[in-house]
Design a protein around this motif. Structure first.
Motif, PDB file in Angstrom:
ATOM      1  N   THR A 192      -1.062  20.700  15.545  1.00  0.00           N
ATOM      2  CA  THR A 192      -1.301  19.847  14.488  1.00  0.00           C
ATOM      3  C   THR A 192      -2.798  19.931  14.170  1.00  0.00           C
ATOM      4  N   GLU A 193      -3.033  19.757  12.657  1.00  0.00           N
ATOM      5  CA  GLU A 193      -4.356  19.784  11.790  1.00  0.00           C
ATOM      6  C   GLU A 193      -4.938  18.429  12.035  1.00  0.00           C
ATOM      7  N   TYR A 194      -6.226  18.330  12.361  1.00  0.00           N
ATOM      8  CA  TYR A 194      -6.693  16.885  12.442  1.00  0.00           C
ATOM      9  C   TYR A 194      -7.996  16.812  11.394  1.00  0.00           C
ATOM     10  N   PRO A 195      -8.132  15.797  10.598  1.00  0.00           N
ATOM     11  CA  PRO A 195      -7.540  14.429  11.109  1.00  0.00           C
ATOM     12  C   PRO A 195      -5.871  14.585  10.426  1.00  0.00           C
ATOM     13  N   LEU A 196      -5.015  13.843  11.226  1.00  0.00           N
ATOM     14  CA  LEU A 196      -3.598  13.771  10.598  1.00  0.00           C
ATOM     15  C   LEU A 196      -3.070  12.554  10.028  1.00  0.00           C
ATOM     16  N   PHE A 211      -3.716  11.669  19.530  1.00  0.00           N
ATOM     17  CA  PHE A 211      -1.979  11.976  19.325  1.00  0.00           C
ATOM     18  C   PHE A 211      -1.361  11.720  20.332  1.00  0.00           C
ATOM     19  N   ASP A 220      -4.343   7.082  11.000  1.00  0.00           N
ATOM     20  CA  ASP A 220      -5.137   7.969  10.820  1.00  0.00           C
ATOM     21  C   ASP A 220      -5.530   8.668  12.340  1.00  0.00           C
ATOM     22  N   VAL A 221      -4.967   9.660  12.599  1.00  0.00           N
ATOM     23  CA  VAL A 221      -4.935  10.198  14.066  1.00  0.00           C
ATOM     24  C   VAL A 221      -6.095  11.468  13.797  1.00  0.00           C
ATOM     25  N   GLU A 222      -7.186  11.139  14.794  1.00  0.00           N
ATOM     26  CA  GLU A 222      -8.578  11.947  14.650  1.00  0.00           C
ATOM     27  C   GLU A 222      -8.549  13.156  15.410  1.00  0.00           C
ATOM     28  N   ASN A 223      -7.685  13.159  16.665  1.00  0.00           N
ATOM     29  CA  ASN A 223      -7.785  14.410  17.291  1.00  0.00           C
ATOM     30  C   ASN A 223      -6.424  14.534  18.250  1.00  0.00           C
TER      31      ASN A 223
END
Length: 152
Positions: free
Chosen positions: A70-74, A91, A84-87
Motif C-alpha cells: 500500500t502507498e500511504y497516506p491511503l 492499516f 485516512d490511513v497514515e502508515n
C-alpha cells in the motif's frame, strides 16, 4: 406497432444485453489488459507480482502483506465512513474495519482478464481496490505498483 409489443421488444433487448454482459460476451484477454496497462501507465510487467501478492494476501487475511503493498497516506471508504490511513502500522491495527470480508473475498477471486484499467489506475473487484503505478520521484523515471484506494 402498438406500444405493448414495442415495450416488450425494448425489455427483451435490455435483458439480452444484460445477459451478454454477465456472460462475458465482452470479455477481454489477458494480453488486452496488459497492453492497456502499458499504454496508460507503463511498467505493466512490474504489475504482475504485486497483483498476485495482493490476491494471495486477501485470500489469507494477511494484513501485514496487504499493508506492505500500500502507498500511504491511503484513503479508505468503509462502513459509510472515510478514513485516512497514515502508515502500515495504522492499516494493520484497523484492518478489520478498513477491509471488509466481502472485499477480501472479491479481491481473492480476482482474475487478470477481469481487471478494469483507466488513467486512474487498475480497478480490482468492481472498484473495491485500486492499484496504481506510483512515481518514485518528480521525473517519474521509476515507479512501483501499490494499492492507492480501497472502497468497500
Amino acid at each position: 406497432m402498438s406500444r405493448l409489443p414495442a415495450a416488450l421488444l425494448l425489455a427483451g433487448a435490455v435483458v439480452l444485453g444484460a445477459s451478454l454482459l454477465s456472460a462475458g460476451a465482452f470479455a477481454q484477454s489477458e494480453n488486452e489488459v496488459y497492453d492497456r496497462i502499458e499504454e496508460l501507465h507503463g511498467n505493466a510487467e512490474a504489475f504482475d507480482r504485486p497483483l498476485r501478492q495482493l490476491v494471495r494476501a486477501m485470500r489469507s487475511d494477511d494484513a501485514e502483506s496487504i499493508a506492505g503493498l500500500t502507498e500511504y497516506p491511503l484513503t479508505v471508504k468503509a462502513n459509510g465512513e472515510t478514513y485516512d490511513v497514515e502508515n502500515a502500522e495504522d492499516f494493520v491495527e484497523n484492518f478489520d474495519d478498513l477491509v471488509t470480508p466481502e472485499t477480501r473475498r472479491a479481491v481473492g477471486r480476482q482474475q487478470y482478464q477481469d481487471l478494469f484499467v483507466s488513467s486512474d489506475g487498475v480497478m480490482l473487484a468492481n472498484g473495491a481496490v485500486w492499484m496504481g503505478a506510483v512515481c518514485e520521484d518528480n521525473a517519474c523515471g521509476d515507479s512501483h505498483w501499490a494499492i492507492i484506494a480501497i472502497n468497500n
